[in-house]
Design a protein around this motif. Structure first.
Motif, PDB file in Angstrom:
ATOM      1  N   GLU A  86       0.845  -1.191   0.000  1.00  0.00           N
ATOM      2  CA  GLU A  86       0.000   0.000   0.000  1.00  0.00           C
ATOM      3  C   GLU A  86       0.880   1.240   0.000  1.00  0.00           C
ATOM      4  N   GLY A  87       0.291   2.364  -0.394  1.00  0.00           N
ATOM      5  CA  GLY A  87       1.034   3.609  -0.395  1.00  0.00           C
ATOM      6  C   GLY A  87       0.441   4.588  -1.392  1.00  0.00           C
ATOM      7  N   PRO A  88       1.077   5.731  -1.596  1.00  0.00           N
ATOM      8  CA  PRO A  88       0.569   6.744  -2.523  1.00  0.00           C
ATOM      9  C   PRO A  88       0.405   6.223  -3.951  1.00  0.00           C
ATOM     10  N   PHE A  89       1.319   5.352  -4.401  1.00  0.00           N
ATOM     11  CA  PHE A  89       1.199   4.817  -5.760  1.00  0.00           C
ATOM     12  C   PHE A  89      -0.088   4.021  -5.914  1.00  0.00           C
ATOM     13  N   ALA A  90      -0.370   3.117  -4.976  1.00  0.00           N
ATOM     14  CA  ALA A  90      -1.601   2.335  -5.034  1.00  0.00           C
ATOM     15  C   ALA A  90      -2.828   3.242  -4.980  1.00  0.00           C
ATOM     16  N   GLU A  91      -2.767   4.297  -4.176  1.00  0.00           N
ATOM     17  CA  GLU A  91      -3.895   5.228  -4.087  1.00  0.00           C
ATOM     18  C   GLU A  91      -4.095   5.973  -5.410  1.00  0.00           C
ATOM     19  N   ARG A  92      -3.006   6.343  -6.068  1.00  0.00           N
ATOM     20  CA  ARG A  92      -3.145   7.031  -7.362  1.00  0.00           C
ATOM     21  C   ARG A  92      -3.787   6.104  -8.396  1.00  0.00           C
ATOM     22  N   ILE A  93      -3.410   4.839  -8.377  1.00  0.00           N
ATOM     23  CA  ILE A  93      -3.998   3.874  -9.302  1.00  0.00           C
ATOM     24  C   ILE A  93      -5.500   3.747  -9.046  1.00  0.00           C
ATOM     25  N   ARG A  94      -5.885   3.680  -7.771  1.00  0.00           N
ATOM     26  CA  ARG A  94      -7.312   3.593  -7.440  1.00  0.00           C
ATOM     27  C   ARG A  94      -8.057   4.841  -7.910  1.00  0.00           C
ATOM     28  N   SER A  95      -7.417   5.999  -7.761  1.00  0.00           N
ATOM     29  CA  SER A  95      -8.080   7.247  -8.165  1.00  0.00           C
ATOM     30  C   SER A  95      -8.307   7.315  -9.673  1.00  0.00           C
ATOM     31  N   LEU A  96      -7.541   6.520 -10.422  1.00  0.00           N
ATOM     32  CA  LEU A  96      -7.717   6.458 -11.874  1.00  0.00           C
ATOM     33  C   LEU A  96      -8.794   5.456 -12.271  1.00  0.00           C
ATOM     34  N   GLY A  97      -9.384   4.777 -11.284  1.00  0.00           N
ATOM     35  CA  GLY A  97     -10.503   3.881 -11.545  1.00  0.00           C
ATOM     36  C   GLY A  97     -10.152   2.415 -11.665  1.00  0.00           C
ATOM     37  N   ALA A  98      -8.911   2.036 -11.399  1.00  0.00           N
ATOM     38  CA  ALA A  98      -8.514   0.639 -11.515  1.00  0.00           C
ATOM     39  C   ALA A  98      -8.630  -0.055 -10.163  1.00  0.00           C
ATOM     40  N   GLU A  99      -9.045  -1.321 -10.198  1.00  0.00           N
ATOM     41  CA  GLU A  99      -9.018  -2.132  -8.988  1.00  0.00           C
ATOM     42  C   GLU A  99      -7.557  -2.391  -8.613  1.00  0.00           C
ATOM     43  N   THR A 100      -7.252  -2.388  -7.321  1.00  0.00           N
ATOM     44  CA  THR A 100      -5.884  -2.592  -6.856  1.00  0.00           C
ATOM     45  C   THR A 100      -5.850  -3.748  -5.873  1.00  0.00           C
ATOM     46  N   VAL A 101      -4.916  -4.665  -6.091  1.00  0.00           N
ATOM     47  CA  VAL A 101      -4.733  -5.819  -5.212  1.00  0.00           C
ATOM     48  C   VAL A 101      -3.308  -5.777  -4.678  1.00  0.00           C
ATOM     49  N   ILE A 102      -3.153  -5.967  -3.376  1.00  0.00           N
ATOM     50  CA  ILE A 102      -1.846  -5.907  -2.738  1.00  0.00           C
ATOM     51  C   ILE A 102      -1.370  -7.321  -2.420  1.00  0.00           C
ATOM     52  N   VAL A 103      -0.185  -7.666  -2.919  1.00  0.00           N
ATOM     53  CA  VAL A 103       0.416  -8.957  -2.599  1.00  0.00           C
ATOM     54  C   VAL A 103       1.936  -8.808  -2.638  1.00  0.00           C
TER      55      VAL A 103
END
Length: 252
Positions: A86-103
């Motif tokens: 998790e972090g700012p990069f994952a948040e930016r991806i979510r803000s662009l409308g993409a689903e984000t999975v952390i592994v």
């Protein structure tokens, strides 16, 4: 960089004809990012033999952001992005409308990470895996091989690393490189020209210059997803087969 050579080697290889997406359904691409941007912390394999430098890390993460931003929705592609933390990069991806999975994605993929990606592919009906950096290519190669899902790996830097070459030869993944040097290095290693292309794009490449490379990558992803219907049917049959017995999948 010589612009004439860029145009020549940057053309996507003739994989297959790109079919129309059934009933307007967007192509589902899973972007597997093997790191976070340098400012968000160290790379998981920073102390190992296959350490990834900050320039490649920034190039990989910035490329994923640009792809999601440019090709989502009207570009005909739906993205799910697999990140190592998790972090700012994952948040930016979510803000662009993409689903984000952390592994977690160490250099040697753990069984848990393989299971997570296989479950994501099957549950979300993913059609193409797009990996960034060698650890992500390894994970995508294993999960793609298990689920019969095509894999494209974008290679940062001036040459192919051994992990990228190993996975490519094991599962016949497609390769995209971002520099002429790595393109000709790959050809020198014996990689077939039809399995590799050069889309020159770096973290600081201006948006108008990067547009052509992003569209070329989109074309390759759509071409790889063109056989999704037959591959999905084959996967469904394989899952329905009994695992034991003379008439089962292991008895043939």
């Amino acid at each position: 960089m010589n612009s004439l050579i860029v145009r020549q080697v940057g053309l996507p290889p003739p994989l297959i004809a790109v079919p129309a997406t059934p009933e307007g359904k967007p192509l589902h691409v899973v972007e597997i990012v093997g790191t976070q941007p340098p400012e968000e912390g160290p790379h998981e394999g920073a102390n190992g033999a296959n350490a990834v430098n900050d320039t490649d890390r920034l190039g990989a993460t910035r490329l994923v952001e640009r792809l999601v931003e440019r090709l989502s929705g009207s570009g005909g592609i739906r993205f799910t992005v697999v990140c190592p933390s998790e972090g700012p990069f994952a948040e930016r991806i979510r803000s662009l409308g993409a689903e984000t999975v952390i592994v977690a994605m160490p250099e040697d993929p753990p069984w848990h990470a393989i299971q997570v990606l296989v479950g994501l592919i099957r549950n979300r009906q993913a059609e193409v895996l797009h990996a960034h950096l060698p650890n992500a290519h390894r994970l995508a190669g294993l999960a793609g091989g298990l689920t019969r899902t095509p894999v494209l790996s974008t290679v940062q830097g001036q040459q192919l690393d051994m992990p990228d070459l190993e996975v490519h030869r094991l599962i016949a993944s497609q390769l995209s490189v971002v520099t002429e040097a790595s393109y000709f290095h790959a050809l020198g290693l014996g990689i077939a020209p039809e399995r590799i292309s050069c889309e020159p794009i770096e973290a600081d490449t201006p948006e108008d210059v990067a547009a052509g490379s992003l569209e070329a990558l989109g074309q390759r992803l759509r071409a790889l997803g063109g056989t999704s219907a037959s591959r999905g049917a084959a996967q469904a049959r394989a899952l329905a087969q009994p695992l034991t017995g003379s008439g089962g999948a292991l008895g043939r």
